[in-house]
Design a protein around this motif. Structure first.
Motif, PDB file in Angstrom:
ATOM      1  N   PRO A 422     -20.304 -24.599   7.526  1.00  0.00           N
ATOM      2  CA  PRO A 422     -18.924 -25.089   7.424  1.00  0.00           C
ATOM      3  C   PRO A 422     -18.267 -25.266   8.789  1.00  0.00           C
ATOM      4  CG  PRO A 422     -19.324 -23.358   5.826  1.00  0.00           C
ATOM      5  CD  PRO A 422     -20.528 -23.395   6.717  1.00  0.00           C
ATOM      6  N   ILE A 423     -18.701 -24.443   9.746  1.00  0.00           N
ATOM      7  CA  ILE A 423     -18.226 -24.553  11.125  1.00  0.00           C
ATOM      8  C   ILE A 423     -19.444 -24.698  12.020  1.00  0.00           C
ATOM      9  CG2 ILE A 423     -17.067 -23.361  13.025  1.00  0.00           C
ATOM     10  CD1 ILE A 423     -15.371 -21.958  10.977  1.00  0.00           C
ATOM     11  N   LYS A 424     -19.410 -25.678  12.898  1.00  0.00           N
ATOM     12  CA  LYS A 424     -20.492 -25.863  13.850  1.00  0.00           C
ATOM     13  C   LYS A 424     -19.874 -26.151  15.213  1.00  0.00           C
ATOM     14  CE  LYS A 424     -24.908 -28.254  14.548  1.00  0.00           C
ATOM     15  NZ  LYS A 424     -25.859 -29.253  13.996  1.00  0.00           N
ATOM     16  N   VAL A 425     -19.984 -25.175  16.098  1.00  0.00           N
ATOM     17  CA  VAL A 425     -19.353 -25.320  17.411  1.00  0.00           C
ATOM     18  C   VAL A 425     -20.194 -26.237  18.291  1.00  0.00           C
ATOM     19  CG1 VAL A 425     -18.262 -23.062  17.270  1.00  0.00           C
ATOM     20  CG2 VAL A 425     -20.511 -23.264  18.323  1.00  0.00           C
ATOM     21  N   HIS A 426     -19.549 -26.799  19.292  1.00  0.00           N
ATOM     22  CA  HIS A 426     -20.257 -27.668  20.243  1.00  0.00           C
ATOM     23  C   HIS A 426     -21.316 -26.866  20.981  1.00  0.00           C
ATOM     24  CE1 HIS A 426     -20.986 -30.285  23.729  1.00  0.00           C
ATOM     25  NE2 HIS A 426     -20.481 -31.271  22.991  1.00  0.00           N
ATOM     26  N   LEU A 427     -22.447 -27.474  21.241  1.00  0.00           N
ATOM     27  CA  LEU A 427     -23.581 -26.794  21.873  1.00  0.00           C
ATOM     28  C   LEU A 427     -23.204 -26.163  23.207  1.00  0.00           C
ATOM     29  CD1 LEU A 427     -26.626 -26.161  21.809  1.00  0.00           C
ATOM     30  CD2 LEU A 427     -27.020 -28.374  22.931  1.00  0.00           C
TER      31      LEU A 427
END
Length: 506
Positions: A422-427
């Motif tokens: 649901p949440i995917k932070v920037h690499l």
């Protein structure tokens, strides 16, 4: 689907029954953990968004903001650099918390670092994280915060000297026992304690900020002359960041209780977004207030800068500052105790701790055996004089386990690319966090490597315990009989039963 390790332990990572991978539990399918369905409960989600914010804020804001400013300033001797370091520490902690938001919404098990390392790198790595938490990190953290509470709670009665050591230890023991009783009685009651004391410590810090702003408004700005003048070296800056990050410790504690958080997919990231900017802003403003009132010489000589500040600003009401610290640390003990018991319960659900840790009260759904064990371990720590040395050994190991958890997040992106996130932070965020924390944690250890070395040795000492107590399946029957006897004893005394993970039933 599940993955089977060489030791015969099955770890269920994903559920593909509906065509999509879903985070599932990490449940062991051992005969010793099978119980009748009628004896099992499902853990209810009782923690609201406000409770989640209170856990993060209340755990972060302990004694650090009242003591650590001297540590940060000592290594830079620069007002401007100190304020900048506090701000950067807040940003780094927020980045780490956002990475944990991704972890906590894709692996919605309680247990925090332990659960994430277990899923990403297997049961041995997860057990080692649980091993040091059970024996050292959680008991010593609770003991140190309780001792800090006791010292400052007793301070108003001993104005001209320090409180007697025995009186401090007895008061710390009373604090631990009282909060354990409250946590055993009710989740709602323990959260009310957390909410009330979090509000109390925030009001105390707002009073300090307002007093500092008043000083600045009256033109007393002499302490801000040449704000960037100081002593700079890579090693000193590393030590300064280390002190600052210490004061932000606790930002990942909500991840240890995600199974009790209502709507964790929304409330976990919301709690982080509310709590972390709030704490960072308060910390920077409190330090600004300290520098407005306390000059450089006093800052360097003071062990508790808040007390020096209070003596200067509040006059006859200076006794309020030790009360502020006591309020702050009392709530901190409650937060650590609440999350510790859930961590150990999760470990028992995975077969990494004895089954009695998995018992919860039938009605109140509080992990009474885990809470009592946690309290007893902390009380034992009160009997030793080197409790501060113990936590020093594991401070670096603890931060490295956080780095390993975020590395595990990147590994799971590769290993399970279709896992719902649901949440995917920037690499860039996890990479920045891992590089920064690894550098800042290891830099001081180049000068004093003993603490990190001892911490690693004691951590690795858990390996034989893992293979003897966990991986070895053909144990003597007396082991199973003893375990079952403890479970039945706890059931009879505390009216508890085995509780299932929410995720195990998905």
């Amino acid at each position: 689907m599940g993955e089977r390790y060489a030791n015969g332990v099955t770890t269920s990572l994903v559920d593909t029954s509906n065509g999509n991978e879903r985070t599932a539990s990490i449940s062991h399918s051992t005969n010793s953990n099978r119980n009748e369905d009628s004896n099992k409960l499902v853990l209810k989600r009782k923690l609201t968004l406000i409770n989640g914010v209170a856990i993060i804020v209340g755990t972060i804001i302990g004694s650090g903001i009242f003591i650590a400013p001297t540590g940060v300033f000592r290594y830079t001797e620069s007002v401007g650099s100190s304020l900048l370091i506090w701000g950067i520490c807040g940003i780094l902690s927020t980045i780490g918390a956002l990475c944990y938001a991704e972890l906590g919404t894709s692996i919605t098990r309680s247990g925090g670092d332990y659960a994430y390392l277990l899923v990403a790198f297997g049961p041995l790595v997860g057990f080692l994280r649980l091993w040091i938490a059970l024996l050292i990190i959680r008991p010593t953290t609770q003991t140190i915060v309780a001792l800090t509470f006791a010292h400052y709670a007793a301070k108003p009665f001993f104005e001209d000297c320090d409180p007697p050591q025995m009186a401090v230890k007895l008061l710390a023991a009373a604090c631990l026992c009282l909060l354990t009783a409250i946590n055993c009685m009710s989740v709602k009651l323990s959260m009310k304690v957390q909410d009330v004391f979090t509000i109390g410590k925030l009001l105390a810090l707002v009073m300090i900020i307002l007093a500092g702003l008043y000083y600045m408004a009256t033109g007393q700005m002499q302490n801000f002359n040449d704000p960037w003048e100081g002593t700079y070296s890579a090693q000193n800056i590393g030590f300064a960041f280390y002190s600052g990050l210490f004061a932000f410790g606790g930002w990942n504690y909500l991840n240890f209780v995600t199974e009790e958080l209502q709507d964790p997919y929304k409330n976990l990231p919301r709690a982080i977004w509310i709590a972390m900017p709030l704490v960072t802003g308060i910390y920077v403003l409190v330090n600004l207030a300290y520098f407005a009132v306390v000059d450089k010489a006093e800052m360097l000589s003071s062990l508790a800068v808040a007390v020096t500040f209070g003596n200067r600003v509040f006059g006859p009401l200076a006794f309020m500052v030790p009360i502020f610290v006591a309020l702050s640390t009392f709530g901190g003990v409650n937060g650590v105790l609440f999350t510790s018991a859930r961590l150990f319960a999760t470990g028992a659900q995975e077969g990494h701790l004895p089954k009695f840790f998995q018992l919860f009260h039938v009605k109140q759904q509080t992990p009474i055996p885990s809470l009592i064990f946690t309290c007893l371990m902390s009380l034992l720590m009160l009997l030793t004089d080197n409790v501060y040395s113990l936590i020093n050994y594991f401070s670096s190991v603890l931060w490295l386990s956080v780095v390993a958890s975020i590395a595990g997040m990147l590994w799971l992106r590769h290993k399970k690319p279709n896992l719902p996130r649901p949440i995917k932070v920037h690499l860039a965020l996890p990479i920045i966090f891992m590089i920064s924390c690894t550098t800042l944690v290891l830099l001081p250890n180049f000068k004093e490597p003993l603490n990190l070395t001892i911490g690693i040795i004691i951590t690795l000492a858990g390996i034989p315990f893992y293979y003897i107590c966990i991986a070895w399946k053909d144990k003597p029957r007396c082991y199973g009989r003893l375990s079952n006897a403890l479970v039945e004893l706890c059931r009879g005394i505390f009216n508890t039963t085995i509780i299932e993970s929410n995720e195990a039933l998905k």
